[in-house]
Scaffold this motif. Sequence first.
Motif, PDB file in Angstrom:
ATOM      1  N   PRO A 265      30.370  32.363  -4.859  1.00  0.00           N
ATOM      2  CA  PRO A 265      29.269  32.258  -5.816  1.00  0.00           C
ATOM      3  C   PRO A 265      29.813  32.186  -7.240  1.00  0.00           C
ATOM      4  O   PRO A 265      30.996  32.466  -7.477  1.00  0.00           O
ATOM      5  CB  PRO A 265      28.505  33.574  -5.603  1.00  0.00           C
ATOM      6  CG  PRO A 265      29.575  34.533  -5.173  1.00  0.00           C
ATOM      7  CD  PRO A 265      30.507  33.720  -4.315  1.00  0.00           C
ATOM      8  N   PRO A 266      28.983  31.831  -8.213  1.00  0.00           N
ATOM      9  CA  PRO A 266      29.448  31.834  -9.601  1.00  0.00           C
ATOM     10  C   PRO A 266      29.943  33.220 -10.004  1.00  0.00           C
ATOM     11  O   PRO A 266      29.296  34.235  -9.717  1.00  0.00           O
ATOM     12  CB  PRO A 266      28.198  31.435 -10.390  1.00  0.00           C
ATOM     13  CG  PRO A 266      27.330  30.712  -9.403  1.00  0.00           C
ATOM     14  CD  PRO A 266      27.594  31.363  -8.085  1.00  0.00           C
ATOM     15  N   ALA A 267      31.090  33.268 -10.670  1.00  0.00           N
ATOM     16  CA  ALA A 267      31.672  34.550 -11.063  1.00  0.00           C
ATOM     17  C   ALA A 267      30.727  35.347 -11.956  1.00  0.00           C
ATOM     18  O   ALA A 267      30.687  36.580 -11.909  1.00  0.00           O
ATOM     19  CB  ALA A 267      33.005  34.312 -11.764  1.00  0.00           C
ATOM     20  N   ALA A 268      29.942  34.651 -12.766  1.00  0.00           N
ATOM     21  CA  ALA A 268      29.045  35.335 -13.704  1.00  0.00           C
ATOM     22  C   ALA A 268      27.947  36.115 -12.997  1.00  0.00           C
ATOM     23  O   ALA A 268      27.339  37.015 -13.593  1.00  0.00           O
ATOM     24  CB  ALA A 268      28.416  34.318 -14.656  1.00  0.00           C
ATOM     25  N   ASP A 269      27.697  35.820 -11.721  1.00  0.00           N
ATOM     26  CA  ASP A 269      26.617  36.487 -10.990  1.00  0.00           C
ATOM     27  C   ASP A 269      27.111  37.649 -10.137  1.00  0.00           C
ATOM     28  O   ASP A 269      26.326  38.256  -9.405  1.00  0.00           O
ATOM     29  CB  ASP A 269      25.898  35.467 -10.087  1.00  0.00           C
ATOM     30  CG  ASP A 269      25.096  34.453 -10.876  1.00  0.00           C
ATOM     31  OD1 ASP A 269      23.948  34.760 -11.222  1.00  0.00           O
ATOM     32  OD2 ASP A 269      25.633  33.368 -11.167  1.00  0.00           O
ATOM     33  N   GLU A 270      28.392  37.960 -10.227  1.00  0.00           N
ATOM     34  CA  GLU A 270      28.976  38.985  -9.346  1.00  0.00           C
ATOM     35  C   GLU A 270      28.255  40.333  -9.464  1.00  0.00           C
ATOM     36  O   GLU A 270      27.851  40.929  -8.459  1.00  0.00           O
ATOM     37  CB  GLU A 270      30.458  39.158  -9.671  1.00  0.00           C
ATOM     38  CG  GLU A 270      31.139  40.240  -8.845  1.00  0.00           C
ATOM     39  CD  GLU A 270      32.621  40.370  -9.173  1.00  0.00           C
ATOM     40  OE1 GLU A 270      33.200  41.411  -8.811  1.00  0.00           O
ATOM     41  OE2 GLU A 270      33.199  39.440  -9.782  1.00  0.00           O
ATOM     42  N   GLU A 271      28.071  40.821 -10.691  1.00  0.00           N
ATOM     43  CA  GLU A 271      27.458  42.142 -10.868  1.00  0.00           C
ATOM     44  C   GLU A 271      26.012  42.149 -10.379  1.00  0.00           C
ATOM     45  O   GLU A 271      25.581  43.089  -9.689  1.00  0.00           O
ATOM     46  CB  GLU A 271      27.528  42.540 -12.343  1.00  0.00           C
ATOM     47  CG  GLU A 271      26.987  43.938 -12.611  1.00  0.00           C
ATOM     48  CD  GLU A 271      27.146  44.357 -14.061  1.00  0.00           C
ATOM     49  OE1 GLU A 271      26.551  45.381 -14.448  1.00  0.00           O
ATOM     50  OE2 GLU A 271      27.861  43.647 -14.819  1.00  0.00           O
ATOM     51  N   ARG A 272      25.274  41.121 -10.720  1.00  0.00           N
ATOM     52  CA  ARG A 272      23.860  41.063 -10.300  1.00  0.00           C
ATOM     53  C   ARG A 272      23.737  41.036  -8.785  1.00  0.00           C
ATOM     54  O   ARG A 272      22.930  41.762  -8.196  1.00  0.00           O
ATOM     55  CB  ARG A 272      23.200  39.818 -10.913  1.00  0.00           C
ATOM     56  CG  ARG A 272      21.740  39.620 -10.500  1.00  0.00           C
ATOM     57  CD  ARG A 272      21.152  38.405 -11.184  1.00  0.00           C
ATOM     58  NE  ARG A 272      21.732  37.155 -10.697  1.00  0.00           N
ATOM     59  CZ  ARG A 272      21.305  36.514  -9.609  1.00  0.00           C
ATOM     60  NH1 ARG A 272      20.304  37.010  -8.881  1.00  0.00           N
ATOM     61  NH2 ARG A 272      21.867  35.376  -9.252  1.00  0.00           N
ATOM     62  N   LEU A 273      24.543  40.212  -8.127  1.00  0.00           N
ATOM     63  CA  LEU A 273      24.474  40.086  -6.677  1.00  0.00           C
ATOM     64  C   LEU A 273      24.936  41.356  -5.983  1.00  0.00           C
ATOM     65  O   LEU A 273      24.425  41.724  -4.924  1.00  0.00           O
ATOM     66  CB  LEU A 273      25.321  38.892  -6.222  1.00  0.00           C
ATOM     67  CG  LEU A 273      24.813  37.517  -6.672  1.00  0.00           C
ATOM     68  CD1 LEU A 273      25.859  36.445  -6.406  1.00  0.00           C
ATOM     69  CD2 LEU A 273      23.500  37.167  -5.970  1.00  0.00           C
ATOM     70  N   THR A 274      25.918  42.047  -6.578  1.00  0.00           N
ATOM     71  CA  THR A 274      26.382  43.316  -6.020  1.00  0.00           C
ATOM     72  C   THR A 274      25.260  44.346  -6.055  1.00  0.00           C
ATOM     73  O   THR A 274      25.021  45.073  -5.076  1.00  0.00           O
ATOM     74  CB  THR A 274      27.605  43.834  -6.807  1.00  0.00           C
ATOM     75  OG1 THR A 274      28.659  42.870  -6.714  1.00  0.00           O
ATOM     76  CG2 THR A 274      28.087  45.159  -6.240  1.00  0.00           C
ATOM     77  N   GLN A 275      24.560  44.422  -7.172  1.00  0.00           N
ATOM     78  CA  GLN A 275      23.452  45.371  -7.298  1.00  0.00           C
ATOM     79  C   GLN A 275      22.333  45.069  -6.307  1.00  0.00           C
ATOM     80  O   GLN A 275      21.638  45.975  -5.840  1.00  0.00           O
ATOM     81  CB  GLN A 275      22.920  45.347  -8.728  1.00  0.00           C
ATOM     82  CG  GLN A 275      23.881  45.916  -9.756  1.00  0.00           C
ATOM     83  CD  GLN A 275      23.385  45.768 -11.182  1.00  0.00           C
ATOM     84  OE1 GLN A 275      22.389  45.087 -11.442  1.00  0.00           O
ATOM     85  NE2 GLN A 275      24.080  46.407 -12.116  1.00  0.00           N
ATOM     86  N   MET A 276      22.188  43.794  -5.950  1.00  0.00           N
ATOM     87  CA  MET A 276      21.149  43.394  -4.990  1.00  0.00           C
ATOM     88  C   MET A 276      21.593  43.594  -3.547  1.00  0.00           C
ATOM     89  O   MET A 276      20.798  43.411  -2.618  1.00  0.00           O
ATOM     90  CB  MET A 276      20.789  41.917  -5.210  1.00  0.00           C
ATOM     91  CG  MET A 276      20.122  41.634  -6.542  1.00  0.00           C
ATOM     92  SD  MET A 276      19.929  39.846  -6.823  1.00  0.00           S
ATOM     93  CE  MET A 276      18.751  39.433  -5.537  1.00  0.00           C
ATOM     94  N   GLY A 277      22.874  43.952  -3.346  1.00  0.00           N
ATOM     95  CA  GLY A 277      23.389  44.153  -1.996  1.00  0.00           C
ATOM     96  C   GLY A 277      23.680  42.880  -1.239  1.00  0.00           C
ATOM     97  O   GLY A 277      23.795  42.881  -0.009  1.00  0.00           O
ATOM     98  N   LEU A 278      23.818  41.761  -1.961  1.00  0.00           N
ATOM     99  CA  LEU A 278      24.055  40.455  -1.325  1.00  0.00           C
ATOM    100  C   LEU A 278      25.520  40.035  -1.383  1.00  0.00           C
ATOM    101  O   LEU A 278      25.926  39.116  -0.666  1.00  0.00           O
ATOM    102  CB  LEU A 278      23.203  39.375  -2.004  1.00  0.00           C
ATOM    103  CG  LEU A 278      21.690  39.601  -2.038  1.00  0.00           C
ATOM    104  CD1 LEU A 278      21.020  38.472  -2.799  1.00  0.00           C
ATOM    105  CD2 LEU A 278      21.136  39.709  -0.624  1.00  0.00           C
ATOM    106  N   TYR A 279      26.299  40.682  -2.218  1.00  0.00           N
ATOM    107  CA  TYR A 279      27.679  40.259  -2.519  1.00  0.00           C
ATOM    108  C   TYR A 279      28.643  40.980  -1.591  1.00  0.00           C
ATOM    109  O   TYR A 279      28.564  42.190  -1.403  1.00  0.00           O
ATOM    110  CB  TYR A 279      27.978  40.584  -3.975  1.00  0.00           C
ATOM    111  CG  TYR A 279      29.294  40.071  -4.520  1.00  0.00           C
ATOM    112  CD1 TYR A 279      29.369  38.836  -5.142  1.00  0.00           C
ATOM    113  CD2 TYR A 279      30.445  40.846  -4.439  1.00  0.00           C
ATOM    114  CE1 TYR A 279      30.552  38.377  -5.689  1.00  0.00           C
ATOM    115  CE2 TYR A 279      31.636  40.392  -4.971  1.00  0.00           C
ATOM    116  CZ  TYR A 279      31.688  39.161  -5.600  1.00  0.00           C
ATOM    117  OH  TYR A 279      32.879  38.713  -6.133  1.00  0.00           O
TER     118      TYR A 279
END
Length: 526
Positions: A265-279
């Motif tokens: 995924p785009p590197a810029a979305d890492e934190e957001r996706l982690t918080q959502m439990g998708l990463y």
Amino acid sequence: MKKITSITILLLCLTWFITGCDNEPKYNPDTTISMALSSEPSSLDPAMTYGLSESTVELAIFEGLTRLDEHNIPQPALAERWEITPDGLTYTFHLRQNIKWTDGTPITAHDFVYSWCRALNPDTGCGNSYMLFNILNAEEYNSGEATEAEVGLKALDDQTLQVTLKEPAAYFLNLTAFHAFYPVPKHIVDNAPDTWASNSNTIIGCGPFKIIKWAHASEIILERNETYWNSEIVKSDHIKMPISESRSTRLTMLESHLTDLIIDPPAADEERLTQMGLYKTTPMLGTSYYVFNVTKPPFDKVEVRKAFAMSIARQDLIDKVIKNGKKPAYTFVPPGITVDNKDFISESGHLIEEDVQQAQKLLKSSGYNGEPITILYNTSEVNKAISEAIQAMWKTNLGVEVELTNQETKVFYDSREHGQYQVAIANWVADFADPVNFLDVFSDKTNDAQYHNPAYNQLMALAHKEINPHKRLEYLHQAEKMLFDDCVIIPLYYTNQVLVINPAFKGYICSPMGTIDLIKAYKEKQ
């Protein structure tokens, strides 16, 4: 602006989705899964491909004598059992009864002899041929020094394949799960040797799924193969594989419920996706690097190659461009590969240093006259960003003008294979967990770097023959050091597998070799 861009991408995804449904049957959402591919497969001929997108699709539509389980251990597949002689040289594989190609034609031991000899035939031009060189006289046949009949392969009958090795290889069973060892259908391949694996109408496989659609650069659709010997373990009826080289587009597909799994995924979305439990990140035995064409000026001089190699700041590259939990690489063989009960990399140390001042001195003393050089990369957001970052580093640190050339993946691989480049981005992920799988790349006669060092080749030959683990380890370390003394590559970072996954998507297996096995994958009902 960001909102408009996101809406635009979503509309493109919806357009793809609607277009992809024209003239197709409706798929049961409860038994249909989806995984987005990050690149268009250059081919689905298992003997001729290199990339992970190709390998993942091929793992679904083909199968070898063995198949790796979730612990990376080879399990019986098209072969139900085998015997190995005490000297480790002769393997006798017994094929399952009534195994068939997807067109209903029986699969026999003769298909394996044909397929492996085809990969070794020098006229085929198989870049993976060296993977079969453990077999008696395989390398000699590939180089024109032996005949096909002299290769250590024999179909004793339709159900029995005998393989004779030139020396013991403890990892040989693992090799038989690799895509270059898959059988291919002679009755199809011989009729269209150059095109059979690029069209869904002519790809005949033997795996848990069969291909029913390939809209190039858009989508691949797979369907459960009812003739597969173990079809009862297959959990899904269909797999949809939308194709996009854009990280942002793939992520929008997933968040719009148009696919269940994406990689990178785009590197810029890492934190957001982690918080959502998708990463999610999973281990991978791989290294991303730049490879030099050591015959192409100015990189035909080792001093020039070393100057360019020493002037890259890896951690800076990772922090600003790559992200996603990557680690800087200072060796070719990645961490996680055990030899003689030791992680191979633990004794390697740093085989390349970062030293801009020394790089400037080397470049000045080399006689390099400052002509521009060109980086070749295949179309990808991250490859473009990496190349632009290194372009800036070489301009700042060495004062060199660097041009960038990108090519579609199939053309890119062809350019590298034929030495039509100066320096190019590359990535190697293990096919089996042993250092030789990395170091053999540059003892291959047709390696991309055009690197032909008899001393290096001799060390690799000794490593293959050595049964004493301590001596074998020593030969392998010497070979890797020589690769860096000659500065054939610039390692950048050790790879990992970064996924974004629909929480309802279950049963998939991520291999440390980078492939994703979907044989048992399914989607929970919501």
